[in-house]
Design a protein around this motif. Sequence first.
Motif, PDB file in Angstrom:
ATOM      1  N   LEU A  15      -1.909   3.769 -13.249  1.00 45.20           N
ATOM      2  CA  LEU A  15      -2.374   4.617 -12.147  1.00 45.20           C
ATOM      3  C   LEU A  15      -2.108   6.094 -12.423  1.00 45.20           C
ATOM      4  N   LEU A  20       1.366   2.447  -3.448  1.00 42.17           N
ATOM      5  CA  LEU A  20       0.076   2.794  -4.066  1.00 42.17           C
ATOM      6  C   LEU A  20      -0.432   4.149  -3.599  1.00 42.17           C
ATOM      7  N   ILE A  21      -0.447   4.348  -2.274  1.00 44.60           N
ATOM      8  CA  ILE A  21      -1.009   5.588  -1.727  1.00 44.60           C
ATOM      9  C   ILE A  21      -0.110   6.788  -2.069  1.00 44.60           C
ATOM     10  N   SER A  22       1.172   6.509  -2.340  1.00 47.64           N
ATOM     11  CA  SER A  22       2.060   7.625  -2.700  1.00 47.64           C
ATOM     12  C   SER A  22       1.822   8.102  -4.135  1.00 47.64           C
ATOM     13  N   PRO A  60      -0.812   9.410  -7.270  1.00 45.62           N
ATOM     14  CA  PRO A  60      -1.944  10.371  -7.194  1.00 45.62           C
ATOM     15  C   PRO A  60      -3.300   9.683  -7.189  1.00 45.62           C
ATOM     16  N   ILE A  61      -3.542   8.851  -6.186  1.00 43.65           N
ATOM     17  CA  ILE A  61      -4.869   8.241  -6.072  1.00 43.65           C
ATOM     18  C   ILE A  61      -5.437   8.589  -4.707  1.00 43.65           C
ATOM     19  N   ARG A  62      -6.755   8.688  -4.654  1.00 47.90           N
ATOM     20  CA  ARG A  62      -7.387   9.004  -3.378  1.00 47.90           C
ATOM     21  C   ARG A  62      -7.666   7.691  -2.661  1.00 47.90           C
ATOM     22  N   ARG A  63      -7.723   7.783  -1.343  1.00 47.39           N
ATOM     23  CA  ARG A  63      -7.871   6.547  -0.581  1.00 47.39           C
ATOM     24  C   ARG A  63      -9.179   5.825  -0.892  1.00 47.39           C
ATOM     25  N   LEU A  78       4.383  11.782   1.966  1.00 40.97           N
ATOM     26  CA  LEU A  78       3.657  11.075   0.907  1.00 40.97           C
ATOM     27  C   LEU A  78       2.199  10.775   1.257  1.00 40.97           C
ATOM     28  N   PHE A 121      -0.692  10.879   8.806  1.00 44.45           N
ATOM     29  CA  PHE A 121      -1.150  12.261   8.964  1.00 44.45           C
ATOM     30  C   PHE A 121      -0.434  12.909  10.137  1.00 44.45           C
ATOM     31  N   PHE A 136      -8.825   3.663  -3.888  1.00 37.74           N
ATOM     32  CA  PHE A 136      -8.151   2.402  -3.583  1.00 37.74           C
ATOM     33  C   PHE A 136      -9.142   1.384  -3.015  1.00 37.74           C
ATOM     34  N   LEU A 156       1.014   8.948   3.748  1.00 38.04           N
ATOM     35  CA  LEU A 156       0.728   7.631   4.325  1.00 38.04           C
ATOM     36  C   LEU A 156       0.393   7.773   5.807  1.00 38.04           C
ATOM     37  N   PRO A 213      -3.740  15.392  -4.796  1.00 42.89           N
ATOM     38  CA  PRO A 213      -3.245  14.361  -5.720  1.00 42.89           C
ATOM     39  C   PRO A 213      -2.398  14.938  -6.866  1.00 42.89           C
ATOM     40  N   ILE A 252       0.821  -1.211   0.000  1.00 37.03           N
ATOM     41  CA  ILE A 252       0.000   0.000   0.000  1.00 37.03           C
ATOM     42  C   ILE A 252       0.863   1.273   0.000  1.00 37.03           C
ATOM     43  N   TYR A 264       1.474   0.411 -12.478  1.00 35.38           N
ATOM     44  CA  TYR A 264       1.744   1.732 -11.929  1.00 35.38           C
ATOM     45  C   TYR A 264       1.618   2.820 -12.996  1.00 35.38           C
ATOM     46  N   ARG A 296      -9.968   6.617   5.542  1.00 35.29           N
ATOM     47  CA  ARG A 296      -9.532   7.957   5.128  1.00 35.29           C
ATOM     48  C   ARG A 296      -8.479   8.540   6.065  1.00 35.29           C
ATOM     49  N   ARG A 297      -8.625   8.295   7.365  1.00 38.86           N
ATOM     50  CA  ARG A 297      -7.718   8.919   8.327  1.00 38.86           C
ATOM     51  C   ARG A 297      -6.738   7.923   8.935  1.00 38.86           C
ATOM     52  N   ARG A 298      -6.629   6.757   8.330  1.00 36.92           N
ATOM     53  CA  ARG A 298      -5.752   5.753   8.925  1.00 36.92           C
ATOM     54  C   ARG A 298      -4.284   6.020   8.612  1.00 36.92           C
ATOM     55  N   LYS A 329       1.208  14.890  -6.207  1.00 42.41           N
ATOM     56  CA  LYS A 329       1.857  13.573  -6.255  1.00 42.41           C
ATOM     57  C   LYS A 329       2.132  13.105  -7.677  1.00 42.41           C
ATOM     58  N   GLU A 330       1.559  13.796  -8.639  1.00 38.25           N
ATOM     59  CA  GLU A 330       1.780  13.385 -10.035  1.00 38.25           C
ATOM     60  C   GLU A 330       3.239  13.491 -10.425  1.00 38.25           C
TER      61      GLU A 330
END
Lengths: 254, 305
Positions: B108, A85-87, A89-92, B57, B61, A95, B59, B77, A82, B105, A249-251, B80-81
């Motif tokens: 994506l 993936l999260i890094s 440009p996709i929103r959670r 990034l 907060f 995913f 992951l 987002p 993950i 990837y 969202r906030r994890r 991050k592009e």
Amino acid sequence: MTIKVIAVNTFKEAVRDRILYLLLFFAAAAILLSRVLAMLTVGDRMKIVKDVRLASISVFGALMAILIGTGLVYKEIEKRTIFTLISKPIRRYEFLLGKYFGLILTLAVMMASMGLIFLGLVLVETGVFEGRLLLALVYVFLELLLITAVAILFSCFSTPILSSLFSLGFYLIGHFSWSLEALAKKVQPGLGRTLLAVLSAVLPDLENFNIRTEVVHALPLPAAHLAYAAAYGILYTAFVLALAVLIFRRRDFV
Amino acid sequence: MSTILSIEGLRKTFSQGFIPRRKEILKGISFAVSEGEIFGYLGPNGAGKTTTIKCVLGLIFPDAGRIELCGRPHLDPRSKEKVGFLPENPYFYDHLTAREFLDFYGQLFGLAPAVRRERIRALLKLVDMERAADLSLRKYSRGMLQRVGLAQALINEPSLVVLDEPLGGLDPIGRKEVRDIILRMRDEGRTVVLSSHILQDIEMICDRVAILVGGLILSQGRLADLISEKILFTEIVLSGVGREELAALGEPLSALAGRTLLKVYDEARIPTVLDLVRDRKGSIHSLLSRTQTLEDLFVGMVKPQ
């Protein structure tokens, strides 16, 4: 677009899971062996065979949704796939929904396989193609949409074993919660009755999707009930998915 | 040069254990990375390097602080592009081949199939993985995964590449190759932020560094400014002179095969040592001055903590 890319990748991943084929094998075995079971019963054997087969598809479909669904998100976090993936440009939520629809696609293929075996066998045995059986399968699939959402919800914050237990609990409660309503009618009016009424309203009622008896015994199926069950399934699924998105969202991914 | 990544007052606390106990990992971190440089983010294990990178990034907060990526808030987002990321000990979908993995990837980022094909070909060549391109990642060694990970980080032709311990777990040849790739990234105009505790590598390739200890940045700046050019001591390997005579000039250390290693701390004494060796008809085998290294600086900062 992103949801589709993740869904296709999830599908590729899920169809390589051996447990899926093990369950498919047992489902096929149950569908075939239901004839033996019918021999031990009294009444219209063909009807019982159909009922048992539909029930098998429902149970094995639910097991597939739970056993694969509960690992999907957890595995991504545990194996740290993950992170990359999260890094991107996709929103959670993209995913999470990608994972959900990927599993739904997998389940659709599995349902189609089980359905084909079932409908094919019935066709061979009776010489008639029964369209209503297909309708029963569609409602089993609607139930799977909800169970998959529940499995993914638990997978967002719990381990696969615990999530499987929770989801299985949801499935069992969902199929027996109608008895609470029956019980509420028998209890004296008062606190007990109110409590039971509230509980039966809050708990999921998966029997809404069970139209097997009506289909097998050729009983009338009111359109209102079908519409209600479909709306119930879709809204409940949307609610559970929204809850999963909120948690996800906030994890923090440590 | 404009700033591509800026972090201000970053704080993060985690709750750990069954009865949650709060542990402050980042205690107010600020630094900025300029376009086109290789920025080294150093610190001992548990200093908060990976936590910082994960905050950047999205992951994790942060509790407080501001992060800007490519001029935008880091959670946008669009910011991050233009970012590529290689995590520490990367794990990827092992059911895919390297080509499928990079293609996933690429999708994506919304790249067109023809663009993806061309980039994947070029990237596999860059990381020297063309021969294993159609092998499932399950069969890859750690070094191979690291290379494919680097290729993955470059699929979107990023302006900023963030690498978390990119040299960890690689053999010396693998490390050199990854170092060369990082230098090539800079030559192509990309900015690289890398965290590491392999200090020699950082010293070799980084333009600027920040040293993080216990959730605080203790020092940051250009490597040349941080490390003094002053000679710390000179090591002379000689023979033909007794240890007793040398003791007055420096610190005679080992005596192997008739040779003595003499550590001279005072530069002014070196000509005296050389004269002494000449007088005694001895020989000088080597003479090496040691300036301060990044390691000296690092150890000096970490030890008092």
